[in-house]
Structure formats: structure tokens, C-alpha cells
Design a protein around this motif. Structure first.
Motif, short mmCIF file in Angstrom:
data_model
loop_
_atom_site.label_atom_id
_atom_site.label_comp_id
_atom_site.label_asym_id
_atom_site.label_seq_id
_atom_site.Cartn_x
_atom_site.Cartn_y
_atom_site.Cartn_z
N ARG A 1 3.89 7.38 -6.01
CA ARG A 1 3.61 8.18 -7.21
C ARG A 1 3.77 9.67 -6.95
N ARG A 2 3.55 10.08 -5.73
CA ARG A 2 3.66 11.51 -5.39
C ARG A 2 5.04 11.89 -4.90
N TRP B 1 0.33 4.73 -3.68
CA TRP B 1 -0.21 6.10 -3.71
C TRP B 1 0.86 7.10 -3.32
N TRP B 2 1.60 6.80 -2.26
CA TRP B 2 2.65 7.69 -1.80
C TRP B 2 3.81 7.76 -2.81
N ARG C 1 -5.17 8.10 3.67
CA ARG C 1 -3.98 7.34 3.27
C ARG C 1 -3.04 7.14 4.46
N ARG D 1 0.80 -1.22 0.00
CA ARG D 1 0.00 0.00 0.00
C ARG D 1 0.84 1.28 0.00
#
Length: 220
Positions: A140-141, A137-138, A181, A134
Motif C-alpha cells: 500500500r505504501r 502493508w508494504w 513491520r 504479509r
């Protein structure tokens, strides 16, 4: 009240709601994948001839793998709750972060944030994602070539914890009122040359909070 005005992050109602949503997602995933495995097995045994077995085996194995993988999310979620019950939120801007491997960090690392040492705010200590689960998401940023609109989503982060031991990172919702998140970060720097947590300014009270979230090295 603002999230930072509460004694602990858990006292913030929207934080509790975010954690409940996180746990509900874990439960839904576990039930879904186990249900898929049982359903596929029932169809194979009850309705199809043995000749179809080879077609179902990959799907059976994958659904069982995902169900077992889902179980690994529950200890992390309970650790999140301990952190939220122990530490208050901090709202931090433009926190240094990256995906490169840091030589001062031991073991696996899938991205890092540098957070200010509570005893010496000018000193920053890296906390890392110790597992890849998981973190997409982090990542990609945090990527160097991430689009500006993606990087903007983590220009402000919420942090609960102590960078000398462990912490919880979260991105704020678009209205800035709640976390999303949620993810646990760990301290994995080596203690070469007899260095101890006292060298980072840790007090007996800091050790006690560390023990409350299950950090076994946190002993005076």
C-alpha cells in the motif's frame, strides 16, 4: 545508543523486543486458528445433528487452512533472527522501490527495493519480496498512487543484511527508535554468463556471513 551503533541489529534492545512481538503474533495466530477449528469441530460433533455438517464444513476448512498457513510464518521469523544476529542496521532514506515485475529477477516477486552494494555503494541491487504473505502493508505504501502520508512512512527504512545475498527490511516507529513491520527480502537476480558473487565484490568474510543466515549459494 542509536540502532546503527550496535555491532549487530540483534544487539539493539528494541529490535529484540520487536522480533519477540513478531513471534508472539505468529504463536497467537496459530493457537487461535487451531483453537477455532477444534472448537467448531467439538460443537458439530457434540451438540448438533449431522444435518448441520454442510453448514460447518466451509468454516472448518477455512480455519484449518489459516492454521496451516500460520505455520509458514515460523521459518521466516527464524530466518529474521539469523539476519539480525549477523548484520547491523543501516538507516536508509528514499530507497528506490516498486511493485512492477523486474526482468532481471527470477521467480516470484511481490515488490522490490534497490539497496546499495556494500562493495560499491554507487551500484544498487534489487532485493524482492519472494512471497505475498504479509506484504499488504508494504504494498500500500509502495504503490505509485499511494497517498503521500502513506509513502512518507517508508521514506526512511531500516535494513540489515547484504543485498548480494539476503536482507531484512523494516519501517521505523513514529519516534524513529525501533523497527516495525519486519520482512525478509531475497536476492533473486540470475547469474547469466558465469557471473558470480565476486563480480559484486563479495569477500570471503561476506560469504561466511551469508552462510550464517543459510544462503547456500554463498560459497567462494
Amino acid at each position: 545508543m542509536n540502532s546503527v551503533d550496535y555491532a549487530t541489529a540483534w544487539d539493539h534492545p528494541l529490535t529484540r523486543r520487536a522480533w519477540v512481538g513478531h513471534m508472539a503474533m505468529n504463536i497467537a495466530g496459530l493457537v487461535g486458528w487451531f483453537g477455532t477449528w477444534i472448537g467448531l469441530l467439538a460443537v458439530l460433533v457434540g451438540f448438533l445433528s449431522p444435518g448441520f455438517t454442510f453448514l460447518f464444513v466451509p468454516f472448518l476448512l477455512y480455519s484449518l487452512y489459516r492454521a496451516v498457513l500460520q505455520l509458514r510464518y515460523f521459518p521466516a521469523a527464524l530466518r529474521m533472527q539469523c539476519i539480525l544476529r549477523t548484520y547491523p542496521w543501516q538507516v536508509l532514506r528514499e530507497v528506490p522501490a516498486g511493485l512492477t515485475k523486474r526482468p532481471d529477477v527470477l521467480g516470484r516477486q511481490y515488490g522490490w527495493f534497490e539497496l546499495p552494494n556494500p562493495a560499491r555503494p554507487e551500484e544498487r541491487l534489487p532485493l524482492v519480496f519472494p512471497r505475498h504473505l504479509r506484504t499488504e502493508w508494504w504494498s500500500r505504501r509502495m504503490a505509485p498512487r499511494a497517498k503521500p502520508e502513506l509513502k512518507a512512512e517508508i521514506e526512511v527504512v531500516w535494513f540489515a543484511g547484504d543485498p548480494r545475498f539476503i536482507g531484512l527490511i523494516a519501517a521505523p516507529t513514529p519516534n524513529g527508535q525501533a523497527p516495525r513491520r519486519l520482512h525478509v527480502l531475497q536476492q533473486q537476480m540470475g547469474m547469466e554468463g558465469g557471473r558470480s558473487f565476486e563480480d559484486w565484490g563479495a569477500t570471503p568474510e561476506d560469504y561466511e556471513r551469508g552462510r550464517r543466515v543459510g544462503i547456500h549459494p554463498a560459497q567462494p
